[in-house]
Design a protein around this motif. Structure first.
Motif, PDB file in Angstrom:
ATOM      1  N   VAL A 132       0.745  -1.135  -0.133  1.00 46.86           N
ATOM      2  CA  VAL A 132       0.129   0.254   0.284  1.00 46.86           C
ATOM      3  C   VAL A 132       1.065   0.929   0.202  1.00 46.86           C
ATOM      4  N   LEU A 133       1.731   1.471   1.178  1.00 42.56           N
ATOM      5  CA  LEU A 133       2.437   2.709   0.937  1.00 42.56           C
ATOM      6  C   LEU A 133       3.334   2.674  -0.167  1.00 42.56           C
ATOM      7  N   ASP A 134       3.763   1.366  -1.043  1.00 43.07           N
ATOM      8  CA  ASP A 134       4.768   1.535  -2.116  1.00 43.07           C
ATOM      9  C   ASP A 134       3.678   1.915  -3.468  1.00 43.07           C
ATOM     10  N   VAL A 135       2.615   1.946  -3.366  1.00 39.62           N
ATOM     11  CA  VAL A 135       1.653   2.683  -4.875  1.00 39.62           C
ATOM     12  C   VAL A 135       1.208   3.699  -4.142  1.00 39.62           C
ATOM     13  N   VAL A 136       0.743   4.453  -2.748  1.00 41.61           N
ATOM     14  CA  VAL A 136       0.792   5.490  -1.984  1.00 41.61           C
ATOM     15  C   VAL A 136       1.780   6.555  -2.679  1.00 41.61           C
ATOM     16  N   GLY A 137       2.933   6.751  -1.910  1.00 38.06           N
ATOM     17  CA  GLY A 137       4.127   6.628  -2.025  1.00 38.06           C
ATOM     18  C   GLY A 137       4.602   7.288  -3.854  1.00 38.06           C
ATOM     19  N   ALA A 138       4.169   6.342  -4.485  1.00 40.78           N
ATOM     20  CA  ALA A 138       4.508   6.649  -6.672  1.00 40.78           C
ATOM     21  C   ALA A 138       3.308   7.726  -6.875  1.00 40.78           C
ATOM     22  N   ILE A 139       2.205   8.168  -6.716  1.00 38.77           N
ATOM     23  CA  ILE A 139       1.384   8.725  -7.063  1.00 38.77           C
ATOM     24  C   ILE A 139       2.094   9.907  -6.967  1.00 38.77           C
ATOM     25  N   PRO A 140       1.942  10.384  -8.315  1.00 32.73           N
ATOM     26  CA  PRO A 140       2.438  12.363  -8.643  1.00 32.73           C
ATOM     27  C   PRO A 140       1.984  13.569  -8.568  1.00 32.73           C
ATOM     28  N   ASP A 155       0.550   4.811 -15.659  1.00 29.10           N
ATOM     29  CA  ASP A 155       0.894   5.639 -16.449  1.00 29.10           C
ATOM     30  C   ASP A 155       1.744   6.104 -17.096  1.00 29.10           C
ATOM     31  N   PRO A 156       2.370   7.069 -17.433  1.00 27.38           N
ATOM     32  CA  PRO A 156       3.717   7.503 -18.014  1.00 27.38           C
ATOM     33  C   PRO A 156       4.006   8.953 -17.322  1.00 27.38           C
ATOM     34  N   PRO A 157       4.856   9.294 -16.628  1.00 25.93           N
ATOM     35  CA  PRO A 157       5.369  10.340 -16.197  1.00 25.93           C
ATOM     36  C   PRO A 157       4.600  11.064 -16.585  1.00 25.93           C
ATOM     37  N   ALA A 158       4.337  12.376 -16.091  1.00 26.93           N
ATOM     38  CA  ALA A 158       4.120  13.457 -16.506  1.00 26.93           C
ATOM     39  C   ALA A 158       4.797  14.588 -17.063  1.00 26.93           C
TER      40      ALA A 158
END
Length: 123
Positions: A9-17, A109-112
């Motif tokens: 969970v923390l890995d996914v949330v930590g990756a949200i740009p 998703d690709p990075p912004a």
């Protein structure tokens, strides 16, 4: 709650740009997919994601995780909305919720700023 689930969970949330958001349910789905892909049993749902965030989410961008209506946690709404505004996250016209159709992020998703996969770079 087991360590594998908490870390996922923390890995996914930590990756949200910045400027993007995920719902508790979407985080739960991504975590389940990742656990199964690594040979672990699927488990957890939106409530379990909320528990992880409440107990150990202070080190990740917790304000980028909202409910299915786009609302941040009620007891942290002012702080969350302030951070979301600072990041340029699309909000509803009244500024009280994330405009999920424009802000939702999926881990693949690709990075912004990056072109979508398969598109040649501009220039």
């Amino acid at each position: 709650m087991d360590e594998d689930y908490l870390e996922a969970v923390l890995d996914v949330v930590g990756a949200i740009p910045p400027g993007r958001a995920m719902t508790y349910g979407l985080v739960a789905e991504v975590v389940q997919d990742r656990l199964v892909a690594s040979g672990l049993p699927a488990r957890g749902g939106p409530r379990q994601v909320g528990q992880v965030m409440a107990r150990g989410g202070s080190g990740v961008p917790w304000w980028r995780v909202v409910n299915a209506a786009g609302s941040p946690p009620a007891h942290h709404a002012v702080a969350a909305l302030e951070r979301l505004r600072e990041e340029g996250t699309p909000l509803t016209a009244d500024g009280t919720r994330v405009a999920l159709r424009r802000a939702v992020w999926f881990p693949d998703d690709p990075p912004a700023g990056d072109p979508p996969a398969g598109d040649p770079p501009a220039g």
